[in-house]
Design a protein around this motif. Sequence first.
Motif, mmCIF file in Angstrom:
data_model
loop_
_atom_site.group_PDB
_atom_site.id
_atom_site.type_symbol
_atom_site.label_atom_id
_atom_site.label_comp_id
_atom_site.label_asym_id
_atom_site.label_seq_id
_atom_site.Cartn_x
_atom_site.Cartn_y
_atom_site.Cartn_z
ATOM 1 N N SER A 101 0.859 -1.188 0.000
ATOM 2 C CA SER A 101 0.000 0.000 0.000
ATOM 3 C C SER A 101 0.893 1.236 0.000
ATOM 4 N N ALA A 102 0.362 2.338 -0.515
ATOM 5 C CA ALA A 102 1.147 3.566 -0.610
ATOM 6 C C ALA A 102 0.271 4.762 -0.233
ATOM 7 N N ALA A 103 0.894 5.719 0.405
ATOM 8 C CA ALA A 103 0.168 6.930 0.799
ATOM 9 C C ALA A 103 1.147 8.076 0.963
ATOM 10 N N VAL A 104 0.632 9.304 0.850
ATOM 11 C CA VAL A 104 1.411 10.504 1.119
ATOM 12 C C VAL A 104 0.972 11.060 2.468
ATOM 13 N N HIS A 105 1.937 11.222 3.377
ATOM 14 C CA HIS A 105 1.675 11.756 4.705
ATOM 15 C C HIS A 105 2.180 13.193 4.752
ATOM 16 N N TYR A 106 1.338 14.101 5.216
ATOM 17 C CA TYR A 106 1.710 15.515 5.271
ATOM 18 C C TYR A 106 2.203 15.865 6.673
ATOM 19 N N GLN A 107 3.493 16.168 6.753
ATOM 20 C CA GLN A 107 4.138 16.436 8.023
ATOM 21 C C GLN A 107 4.539 17.906 8.134
ATOM 22 N N PRO A 108 4.515 18.459 9.350
ATOM 23 C CA PRO A 108 5.010 19.826 9.515
ATOM 24 C C PRO A 108 6.486 19.919 9.176
ATOM 25 N N SER A 438 6.335 10.408 1.136
ATOM 26 C CA SER A 438 5.822 9.210 0.490
ATOM 27 C C SER A 438 6.137 7.993 1.351
ATOM 28 N N VAL A 439 5.123 7.179 1.608
ATOM 29 C CA VAL A 439 5.291 6.002 2.459
ATOM 30 C C VAL A 439 4.763 4.776 1.727
ATOM 31 N N LEU A 440 5.630 3.788 1.514
ATOM 32 C CA LEU A 440 5.247 2.504 0.928
ATOM 33 C C LEU A 440 5.264 1.456 2.029
ATOM 34 N N ARG A 441 4.158 0.766 2.229
ATOM 35 C CA ARG A 441 4.084 -0.321 3.207
ATOM 36 C C ARG A 441 4.149 -1.645 2.446
#
Length: 469
Positions: A101-108, A438-441
């Motif tokens: 699974s892949a998602a974009v995480h928005y971090q400060p 970008s985070v790939l699990r």
Amino acid sequence: MSGRSIDEILGIQRRAFLRDGPPTLAERKAHLSALEGQVRKYQRDMGEVLSEDFGNRSRHETLLAETMATVMSLKHAKKHLASWMRPARRPLSRLQHPFASAAVHYQPLGVIGIMAPWNYPFQLALVPLGQALAAGNRVMLKPSEFTPGASALMARMLGEVFSEEQVAVIEGGPDVAAEFSRQKFDHLMFTGSTATGRRVMMAAAENLVPVTLELGGKSPVIIGEDYDLDRAAGSIALGKMLNAGQTCIAPDYVFVPEGKADAFARALSSRISGMYPTLAANPDYTSIVADRHFERINGLIEDARARGARIEPINPGGEDLGNQRKIAPTLILDVTDDMKVMQEEIFGPVLPVKTYGALDEAIDYINAHDRPLALYHFSDDKAAQRRVIARTTAGGMTVNDTILHVAVEELPFGGVGPSGIGAYHGEAGFRTFSHAKSVLRQSRFNLGGALRPPFGAGLERIAAMMIGK
């Protein structure tokens, strides 16, 4: 500001950011609510100090363009913040990553530097501050020295609800601003002139600090052959005369069809006279912020006059404006490109009028110059609208009105090239002050084994499937 140096405050904020980690949704909303509460609490003071800073600044313009604009932006951020913070899933090829699974995480980002201008000192400081806080950051804010009363009030407003390790206001003149722009921020936002923006970007580049630059330029208006001149004049009068033209997206010059320049001048004069039947003692008519800007604008008028332009001041009462730093709304007709008024951003109540034959003449003229922060087109001809939208490049655009696109929080606000880099407002502001990670699990069941040496037939079969014939 405390007795600490700029770099000491930066260090305090960065250590606090690393210590506490990203704030929760509830904490971010609390920060936005605290800021909104201070704007409400001090709205009368905001009008008073700005009138003092300018000499006369319409309190109703402050209510509209500073208080209301800021509160609406903060409300919008609170309403949508949960969805903005949610990781954005990305689809994957099941052939390449069958169980991942892949998602974009928005971090400060960390610590944000904000350099705000004098023309709308509260809105252009507190709106980006709110968006930086919504994204979970700490903020150092440098207001303009041209509006010292506003800067002092801002420091008081923010100091009551935020600690220095969360939000710090840095007051001071050009030397302080230069030092501020050289700091190792995680992001630096500057709003101001193109010339100063270049210097800010060069200073930030020393530490590879990413920048958002909200600049300006000569925002053009095109009035179509089909459009009623009086209707256009009403919208242009509002957009041009707000804050006495001291607005980065104010109409800077107008294109009218050949043979209609005088008719447009009469229509605009009538509209402005209705808005400002008097000027000298009229609290609605804002002064120019400082002597040097007053002299600069008058210099543009006199240069155009000396080069053959027709100068038509709009002063319904024929008043002597004295030493209030007020300049009567002024139309400049028969302008030529060798006049300074057509070479520099005006930033005052002066409007040059040009004529054109075919629509492409106006489009080609705009495209031959620096890309503007805003562009306005008045026409009910849908084909003409599409042509102007497609053929011109500007930071933003309003069709059949002026400046109102800046009030739509759902639209990114920013320039292009000499009129700016990057954008903010609404979700665009949240993204500007966030890092998209970008985070790939990966699953236990994957093709990794076939991708490692020793290579063999398994990799060849996978490559054949991916590449195809």
